[in-house]
Design a protein around this motif. Structure first.
Motif, PDB file in Angstrom:
ATOM      1  N   LEU A  33       0.849  -1.182   0.000  1.00 41.62           N
ATOM      2  CA  LEU A  33       0.000   0.000   0.000  1.00 41.62           C
ATOM      3  C   LEU A  33       0.888   1.236   0.000  1.00 41.62           C
ATOM      4  O   LEU A  33       1.799   1.355   0.829  1.00 41.62           O
ATOM      5  N   LEU A  34       0.642   2.137  -0.928  1.00 43.23           N
ATOM      6  CA  LEU A  34       1.403   3.389  -0.990  1.00 43.23           C
ATOM      7  C   LEU A  34       0.488   4.523  -0.573  1.00 43.23           C
ATOM      8  O   LEU A  34      -0.657   4.604  -1.036  1.00 43.23           O
ATOM      9  N   TRP A  35       0.981   5.391   0.288  1.00 39.44           N
ATOM     10  CA  TRP A  35       0.127   6.468   0.779  1.00 39.44           C
ATOM     11  C   TRP A  35       0.990   7.630   1.234  1.00 39.44           C
ATOM     12  O   TRP A  35       2.180   7.488   1.478  1.00 39.44           O
ATOM     13  N   ARG A  36       0.351   8.787   1.322  1.00 41.27           N
ATOM     14  CA  ARG A  36       1.012   9.942   1.922  1.00 41.27           C
ATOM     15  C   ARG A  36      -0.036  10.796   2.605  1.00 41.27           C
ATOM     16  O   ARG A  36      -1.235  10.676   2.320  1.00 41.27           O
ATOM     17  N   LEU A  91       3.266  15.862   2.568  1.00 33.93           N
ATOM     18  CA  LEU A  91       3.068  15.343   1.212  1.00 33.93           C
ATOM     19  C   LEU A  91       4.378  15.005   0.511  1.00 33.93           C
ATOM     20  O   LEU A  91       4.369  14.422  -0.571  1.00 33.93           O
ATOM     21  N   GLY A  92       5.500  15.376   1.108  1.00 28.54           N
ATOM     22  CA  GLY A  92       6.796  15.020   0.517  1.00 28.54           C
ATOM     23  C   GLY A  92       7.375  13.740   1.078  1.00 28.54           C
ATOM     24  O   GLY A  92       8.532  13.383   0.830  1.00 28.54           O
ATOM     25  N   ASN A  93       6.555  13.012   1.886  1.00 25.50           N
ATOM     26  CA  ASN A  93       7.004  11.759   2.483  1.00 25.50           C
ATOM     27  C   ASN A  93       6.135  10.628   1.959  1.00 25.50           C
ATOM     28  O   ASN A  93       4.909  10.689   2.043  1.00 25.50           O
ATOM     29  N   LEU A 120      11.604   9.733   2.785  1.00 23.04           N
ATOM     30  CA  LEU A 120      11.611  11.196   2.636  1.00 23.04           C
ATOM     31  C   LEU A 120      12.018  11.588   1.233  1.00 23.04           C
ATOM     32  O   LEU A 120      13.186  11.479   0.855  1.00 23.04           O
ATOM     33  N   HIS A 121      11.051  12.058   0.487  1.00 26.63           N
ATOM     34  CA  HIS A 121      11.341  12.524  -0.879  1.00 26.63           C
ATOM     35  C   HIS A 121      11.643  14.028  -0.835  1.00 26.63           C
ATOM     36  O   HIS A 121      12.700  14.472  -1.268  1.00 26.63           O
ATOM     37  N   SER A 122      10.730  14.807  -0.260  1.00 23.06           N
ATOM     38  CA  SER A 122      10.843  16.275  -0.291  1.00 23.06           C
ATOM     39  C   SER A 122      10.029  16.878   0.860  1.00 23.06           C
ATOM     40  O   SER A 122       9.230  17.776   0.647  1.00 23.06           O
ATOM     41  N   ALA A 123      10.216  16.336   2.046  1.00 21.03           N
ATOM     42  CA  ALA A 123       9.414  16.815   3.188  1.00 21.03           C
ATOM     43  C   ALA A 123       9.970  18.126   3.735  1.00 21.03           C
ATOM     44  O   ALA A 123      11.122  18.489   3.462  1.00 21.03           O
ATOM     45  N   SER A 178      17.392  11.167  14.733  1.00 19.10           N
ATOM     46  CA  SER A 178      18.474  11.009  13.756  1.00 19.10           C
ATOM     47  C   SER A 178      18.480  12.204  12.818  1.00 19.10           C
ATOM     48  O   SER A 178      17.416  12.765  12.549  1.00 19.10           O
ATOM     49  N   PRO A 179      19.647  12.561  12.298  1.00 24.94           N
ATOM     50  CA  PRO A 179      19.658  13.596  11.264  1.00 24.94           C
ATOM     51  C   PRO A 179      19.002  13.025  10.011  1.00 24.94           C
ATOM     52  O   PRO A 179      19.237  11.860   9.673  1.00 24.94           O
ATOM     53  N   VAL A 180      18.181  13.820   9.385  1.00 29.51           N
ATOM     54  CA  VAL A 180      17.448  13.329   8.216  1.00 29.51           C
ATOM     55  C   VAL A 180      17.817  14.137   6.977  1.00 29.51           C
ATOM     56  O   VAL A 180      18.366  15.228   7.073  1.00 29.51           O
ATOM     57  N   ALA A 181      17.499  13.578   5.825  1.00 28.74           N
ATOM     58  CA  ALA A 181      17.665  14.300   4.566  1.00 28.74           C
ATOM     59  C   ALA A 181      16.558  13.860   3.634  1.00 28.74           C
ATOM     60  O   ALA A 181      15.957  12.792   3.820  1.00 28.74           O
ATOM     61  N   ASN A 182      16.273  14.683   2.662  1.00 23.73           N
ATOM     62  CA  ASN A 182      15.340  14.312   1.610  1.00 23.73           C
ATOM     63  C   ASN A 182      16.120  13.738   0.439  1.00 23.73           C
ATOM     64  O   ASN A 182      17.246  14.158   0.175  1.00 23.73           O
ATOM     65  N   LEU A 183      15.495  12.827  -0.285  1.00 21.87           N
ATOM     66  CA  LEU A 183      16.112  12.300  -1.507  1.00 21.87           C
ATOM     67  C   LEU A 183      16.404  13.434  -2.486  1.00 21.87           C
ATOM     68  O   LEU A 183      17.436  13.436  -3.161  1.00 21.87           O
TER      69      LEU A 183
END
Lengths: 174, 377
Positions: free
Chosen positions: B67-70, B113-115, B184-187, B213-218
């Protein structure tokens, strides 16, 4: 699915690499649970201890003076991995057989707990709040989860005894 | 910016989108041993309810589902976490970001919506989180071979060995399992810093903690990676890893015909009793700074409370007797017993007391009430 592929799966794949508690060890665990003060021999009269009974969800019940103590089996605690949190019900909560009564959170997942019997919760193991790892270290003794009354003793008759449970586990590994 | 996002993100397959008249058509189709679904909803409660529904109703012994969702902005805490400890409820109220408690374990995450959320449903036998994460890392490497993405022992996915781009949680229920993870694509990372900090000081709890944790977007490292491209890659990789040929399908989690009973699952997930009432018992121990303006004076007091099932079970307010008579601070503490641990409820309970007390101590009493309410998150 090929057996090898099945064995690679985590969690509910119950790894045969680690030895399970032997039957002898489980019987002595029973004695440990029955001990209320000075050591005494295991009695088989109905108002004394009865042997461990098991559910298909890998929980055990031990009855003593009409109260059932509930925990999870060694098979289950191995499959779960290190328990980090025990979500238990309230004292006084009424449970139906197979009803969800709480959850154990481990590094592998949050797993629901299902009531083995119909009855009312009389005690919960408060040690588990500070020390949830007791469920892994001592699943048949100090890692007990709840105590409950037994409203329908016939439900107990339908649960598996030790040899039947051992056989059941073997069948899951195949 | 998030300009590349569209209103719906259903990736239509080549061919016509079938209308699903009932869930049995969707889930019992013998030609599809596996299924990829995309939720049309961006409501966190509807999407969590959809996970619950699939877990409870679909026979996963013979099939797997992705299932894909955001979601529109939301904070999602794990099953056994403490929302007051994990996020700033006052900041979230201002930003109108809801908090939701999911049924799986693990820590707190911020969704927008960027996740991308991915839920892998399978039987308990087929539960294999590493295999699922491999779908994600293989998909990423296929569309952007230069990306250094690896799953860790904790089942996070790290970018360049440093930045978390995905976290994992899961649930084992009666017959089946699900493993879900974020991506995380562009959160909006600034929102994470603002919202994911405690609501009030002094919380002492044995609820499951988060591991920050430190995070980053793709898109920080692969700016040309489009949302649709990411979805397509994941769907294809899932299909090839699990040997499926069916195309992905859009579903509406608000559809009671397709998902009978989903409305009441959603209602439970939104409820105060689930979100806050399920918080493991905790204590708050903190110092309160009191002040008076006429004449100017200051004083420190101690607050100790225990919160069980989200309600104040015990409360002690220790104020020096020279500042306020003990009977007054004791009656404030008494007024909070049994109330929800919530500034609005506390303010309402205390206002009744305030109205009864006039005279020279009113100012100090009011100040104590204000400070108490502020300590409740």
């Amino acid at each position: 699915m090929a057996m090898r592929a099945a064995l690679r799966c985590l969690s509910v794949n119950f790894s045969p690499r680690l030895p399970q508690l032997s039957s002898a060890a489980q019987v002595s665990a029973t004695r440990l649970l029955c001990r209320s003060g000075a050591p005494r021999t295991l009695s088989t009269t109905s108002d004394q201890c009865t042997a461990l009974k098991f559910t298909k969800k890998h929980e055990w019940v031990l009855v003593e003076s009409g109260i059932g103590t509930v925990g999870i089996s060694n098979y289950a605690q191995e499959a779960l991995g290190d328990v980090v949190y025990c979500g238990l019900p309230e004292v006084g909560q009424k449970l139906e057989q197979l009803e969800e009564f709480g959850a154990l959170e481990s590094v592998k997942a949050a797993s629901e707990l299902y009531s083995p019997l119909t009855g009312e919760v009389t005690a919960i193991n408060t040690e588990l709040a500070e020390n949830p790892g007791l469920v892994n270290k001592s699943c048949y003794a100090d890692g007990w989860l709840i105590k409950m009354t037994i409203e329908k003793p016939e439900e107990l008759d339908k649960l598996m005894d030790q040899p039947a449970y051992d056989k059941f586990i073997k069948s899951l590994e195949e | 910016m998030l300009s590349h996002l569209r209103g719906t993100f259903c990736v239509l397959s080549a061919g016509v989108q079938r209308a699903w008249s009932s869930s049995s058509c969707l889930f019992m189709d013998p030609s599809s041993p596996g299924l990829v679904l995309q939720s049309q909803s961006t409501d966190v409660f509807q999407n969590l309810a959809l996970e619950d529904w699939i877990d409870a109703h679909v026979d996963l012994q013979q099939r797997s589902i992705l299932l894909l969702w955001r979601n529109r902005p939301a904070v999602v805490i794990g099953r056994h976490q403490n929302p007051w400890a994990e996020c700033s409820l006052p900041a979230m109220r201002s930003a109108q970001v809801p908090v939701a408690r999911r049924r799986s374990g693990g820590g707190t995450v911020y969704h927008d919506l960027g996740n991308l959320n991915l839920t892998f449903f399978a039987s308990k036998k087929a539960y294999d989180r590493r295999r699922n994460l491999k779908v994600v890392t293989d998909a990423l490497r296929r569309v952007r071979p230069q990306l250094d993405v690896q799953a860790t022992d904790r089942l996070d996915i790290l970018l360049n060995g440093q930045y978390k781009i995905s976290g994992t949680a899961s649930r084992l229920s009666r017959k089946s399992s699900y493993h879900h993870c974020t991506l995380l694509h562009s959160a909006d990372r600034s929102a994470i810093a603002t919202l994911l900090r405690p609501s009030c000081p002094g919380i002492r709890s044995n609820a499951t903690p988060s591991v920050p944790s430190p995070v980053a977007n793709l898109t920080d490292h692969a700016p040309s990676l489009q949302w649709e491209e990411l979805l397509e890659a994941v769907v294809q990789q899932y299909s090839s890893e699990f040997g499926l040929t069916s195309a992905s399908r859009c579903v509406d989690p608000a559809d009671e015909v397709l998902f009978p009973g989903i409305g009441s699952m959603e209602a439970e997930l939104c409820s105060w009793e689930w979100t806050f009432g399920k918080t493991p018992k905790f204590r708050v121990e903190t110092q309160l700074e009191l002040r008076d303006e006429q004449p100017v004076a200051r004083c420190s007091a101690e607050l100790q409370l225990e919160v069980k099932n989200g309600l104040v079970e015990t409360c002690r307010v220790e104020v020096p007797a020279a500042w306020l008579p003990e009977r007054l601070s004791a009656s404030l503490a008494q007024a909070l017993l049994g109330e929800r641990f919530c500034p609005h409820r506390a303010a309402a309970a205390l206002s009744t007391l305030l109205r009864c007390e006039s005279g020279p101590l009113h100012g100090r009493l009011r100040n104590l009430c204000d400070v108490l309410v502020a300590a409740m998150g």
